[in-house]
Scaffold this motif. Structure first.
Motif, short mmCIF file in Angstrom:
data_model
loop_
_atom_site.label_atom_id
_atom_site.label_comp_id
_atom_site.label_asym_id
_atom_site.label_seq_id
_atom_site.Cartn_x
_atom_site.Cartn_y
_atom_site.Cartn_z
N UNK A 1 39.11 38.46 35.75
CA UNK A 1 37.94 39.22 35.37
C UNK A 1 37.65 40.24 36.46
N UNK A 2 37.32 41.46 36.06
CA UNK A 2 37.06 42.58 36.97
C UNK A 2 35.74 43.24 36.60
N UNK A 3 35.03 43.69 37.62
CA UNK A 3 33.80 44.47 37.42
C UNK A 3 34.15 45.94 37.60
N UNK A 4 33.59 46.78 36.75
CA UNK A 4 33.93 48.20 36.73
C UNK A 4 32.70 49.02 37.13
N UNK A 5 32.91 49.95 38.06
CA UNK A 5 31.87 50.88 38.50
C UNK A 5 32.38 52.30 38.28
N UNK A 6 31.55 53.14 37.68
CA UNK A 6 31.94 54.51 37.35
C UNK A 6 30.96 55.48 38.00
N UNK A 7 31.51 56.55 38.57
CA UNK A 7 30.68 57.64 39.11
C UNK A 7 30.78 58.79 38.13
N UNK A 8 29.64 59.20 37.58
CA UNK A 8 29.61 60.22 36.53
C UNK A 8 29.98 61.61 37.04
N UNK A 44 35.22 59.16 39.02
CA UNK A 44 35.76 58.13 39.89
C UNK A 44 35.48 56.76 39.29
N UNK A 45 36.46 55.86 39.40
CA UNK A 45 36.31 54.50 38.88
C UNK A 45 36.68 53.52 39.97
N UNK A 46 35.85 52.50 40.15
CA UNK A 46 36.16 51.39 41.05
C UNK A 46 36.31 50.14 40.20
N UNK A 47 37.26 49.29 40.54
CA UNK A 47 37.36 47.97 39.94
C UNK A 47 37.35 46.94 41.07
N UNK A 48 36.61 45.87 40.87
CA UNK A 48 36.45 44.82 41.87
C UNK A 48 36.59 43.48 41.16
N UNK A 49 37.39 42.59 41.75
CA UNK A 49 37.51 41.25 41.15
C UNK A 49 36.13 40.61 41.10
N UNK A 52 34.99 38.33 43.78
CA UNK A 52 34.77 38.93 45.08
C UNK A 52 33.37 39.52 45.24
N UNK A 53 32.55 39.41 44.20
CA UNK A 53 31.20 39.95 44.25
C UNK A 53 30.24 38.83 44.60
N UNK A 54 29.46 39.03 45.64
CA UNK A 54 28.43 38.07 46.02
C UNK A 54 27.09 38.61 45.53
N UNK A 55 26.32 37.78 44.87
CA UNK A 55 25.05 38.22 44.30
C UNK A 55 23.99 37.16 44.51
N UNK A 56 22.76 37.61 44.58
CA UNK A 56 21.64 36.67 44.68
C UNK A 56 21.23 36.22 43.29
N UNK A 57 20.50 35.14 43.24
CA UNK A 57 19.98 34.61 42.00
C UNK A 57 18.51 35.02 41.88
N UNK A 58 18.02 35.27 40.68
CA UNK A 58 16.60 35.58 40.53
C UNK A 58 15.70 34.47 41.09
N UNK A 59 16.20 33.24 41.14
CA UNK A 59 15.43 32.14 41.70
C UNK A 59 15.22 32.29 43.20
N UNK A 60 16.05 33.10 43.86
CA UNK A 60 15.95 33.31 45.31
C UNK A 60 15.08 34.51 45.68
#
Length: 88
Positions: A1-8, A44-49, A52-60
């Motif tokens: 699974x990959x996350x995609x980021x695009x710069x318009x 420009x397009x970035x793809x990141x596994x 590999x993404x660290x994220x906080x939880x809304x509970x935090x």
């Protein structure tokens, strides 16, 4: 699974566009291009596994964001904008 980021366009931030499945980074980049920029809306397009993404939880939320509330100097409302300054 990959996350995609695009710069318009040049000069703006990459924005999360979505997720996709791919076997490797090269395939993820090609699939992201085909899926998220097929009308030429990206420069420009970035793809990141995803793992590999660290994220906080809304509970935090309280733990992460409350400490900043006791430091008003970090908020833009604390500062006066001098006369003659157009845009900051």
């Amino acid at each position: 699974m990959w996350e995609v980021f695009v710069r318009a366009r040049r000069g703006v931030n990459h924005v999360h566009a979505g997720s996709l499945h791919a076997a490797d980074a090269e395939m993820a980049l090609r699939n992201a291009r085909d899926l998220y920029t097929r009308r030429g809306e990206g420069v420009s397009v970035w793809v990141v596994r995803s793992d590999g993404v660290a994220a906080s939880s809304p509970d935090e939320k309280d733990v992460l964001f409350d400490p900043g509330n006791d430091k008003p100097y970090r908020h833009p409302s604390f500062f006066e904008v001098p006369e003659g300054v157009g845009n900051l």
